[in-house]
Design an enzyme around this catalytic site. Structure first.
Site, PDB file in Angstrom:
ATOM      1  N   CYS A 105       0.831  -1.209   0.000  1.00  0.00           N
ATOM      2  CA  CYS A 105       0.000   0.000   0.000  1.00  0.00           C
ATOM      3  C   CYS A 105       0.860   1.251   0.000  1.00  0.00           C
ATOM      4  CB  CYS A 105      -0.922  -0.006   1.220  1.00  0.00           C
ATOM      5  SG  CYS A 105      -1.975   1.451   1.348  1.00  0.00           S
ATOM      6  N   CYS A 132      -0.442   4.032   2.241  1.00  0.00           N
ATOM      7  CA  CYS A 132      -0.183   3.805   3.670  1.00  0.00           C
ATOM      8  C   CYS A 132       1.271   4.087   4.042  1.00  0.00           C
ATOM      9  CB  CYS A 132      -0.506   2.367   4.046  1.00  0.00           C
ATOM     10  SG  CYS A 132      -2.109   1.763   3.524  1.00  0.00           S
ATOM     11  N   ASP A 133       2.210   3.595   3.233  1.00  0.00           N
ATOM     12  CA  ASP A 133       3.613   3.542   3.646  1.00  0.00           C
ATOM     13  C   ASP A 133       4.569   4.429   2.846  1.00  0.00           C
ATOM     14  OD1 ASP A 133       2.808   1.596   5.484  1.00  0.00           O
ATOM     15  OD2 ASP A 133       3.116  -0.027   4.052  1.00  0.00           O
TER      16      ASP A 133
END
Length: 331
Positions: free
Chosen positions: A160, A163-164
């Site tokens: 992701c 997300c990261d």
């Protein structure tokens, strides 16, 4: 198992646990069925969560633990079992559950109050009955299944970019894939990272033309055509990818600090095939969580939606409980 619940929640990730919290506060007699003994879902494998409001940098396991503790504090009942299918009304089971007699499903219907369509959640070890069912089984990322992938998951291996991505500011990363998600991830990372390699096993991208154009415009994105990842290498963190050109058969090492795998997402919806309407395996449900079957709701990554994040999963769980409350009140 003769008890008739107000709500059964299938799944104990952020969507399911959020729903459990809201259901307990609404005084709904609720049961959460989780496949594994540890609650939290995919968040448990996330090394660091930096975009959940109010908890920046929290470890994924710790966040999952906090969500479970909140649900436990309110008295949520949990059971570990493997859901095989859900049936409505007085339908007869096709024998999906091990050691479960057909008469149990008919008995569930007898327990239902007048005007209530009982749902039978058929599991490996028994049948649980409820007036409503919330499907919150999530989805899982398709893996490359190469050496080093599982060992370095959360330590440079990510599924992701949203997300990261922020953890790789000014670093060199790679995205594996050629569809819409891979192209979106590459463009997103190009704004953060110094260099982004887009590794695709074919000689043409599969994503939308508009996304392809966006990729081609970014000077710091380099596409490695006809290339596959054969190994992810690193000591405690990602350091190199062992890649192979399928046409030339040439092997080489690609130094990167992170690799984002975008070769597909698979919703965990197989047990509900034929029960509710689906779209590419995702359960068709809007923000309110209603599916095509009255009394059955869906929340989190398993439903059709634009953004699959922890915060949207939690919101889904809350919305689905409100919808279930209204469904029960109407009856």
């Amino acid at each position: 198992m003769d008890r008739l619940y107000d709500m059964i929640i299938v799944g104990s990730g952020p969507a399911g646990l959020s729903a459990a919290i809201y259901a307990q506060r609404a005084r709904l007699d609720t049961l959460v069925i989780e496949k594994d003994m540890v609650s939290g879902g995919q968040v448990l494998t996330t090394y660091e969560v930096d975009n959940y409001p109010g908890l920046p940098g929290i470890n994924g396991f710790d966040l999952g633990t906090k969500l479970r503790e909140h649900a436990d504090k309110l008295g949520t009942r949990f059971v570990t079992d493997d859901v095989r299918k859900v049936e409505t009304g007085q339908e007869k089971s096709a024998g999906a559950a091990k050691g479960v007699e057909q008469e149990e499903i008919l008995h569930a219907a007898e327990l239902a109050p007048q005007g209530t369509d009982v749902k039978s959640v058929i599991c490996e070890n028994g049948i649980y009955k409820s007036k409503t069912v919330l499907i919150a089984t999530g989805a899982h990322h398709q893996n490359l299944n190469v050496p080093g992938e599982s060992e370095l998951s959360g330590m440079g291996v990510s599924y992701c970019a949203t997300c990261d991505g922020a953890f790789f500011k000014n670093k060199t990363t790679a995205v594996v894939g050629g569809g819409d998600v891979a192209l979106e991830d590459a463009v997103f990372l190009s704004r953060i990272c110094q260099k982004v390699y887009l590794i695709h096993r074919r000689d043409q991208l599969r994503g939308a033309k508009s996304l392809q154009e966006a990729v081609f415009k970014q000077e710091n994105i380099e596409i490695l055509w006809d290339t596959v990842v054969e190994e992810i290498i690193g000591e405690g963190r990602v350091e190199n990818l062992r890649i192979k050109n399928k046409k030339t058969q040439e092997n080489s090492l690609l130094p990167v600090q992170g690799v984002f795998i975008a070769v597909g997402i698979v919703p965990n919806s197989q047990a509900f095939d034929g029960l509710v309407e689906m779209e590419r395996g995702y359960i068709k449900a809007g923000e309110e969580g209603r599916t095509s079957v009255p009394g059955i709701f869906a929340a989190g990554d398993v439903r059709t939606k634009q953004l699959r994040q922890i915060v949207t999963a939690a919101a889904d769980g809350a919305n689905a409980v409100i919808s279930a409350e209204r469904y029960l009140a109407e009856r």
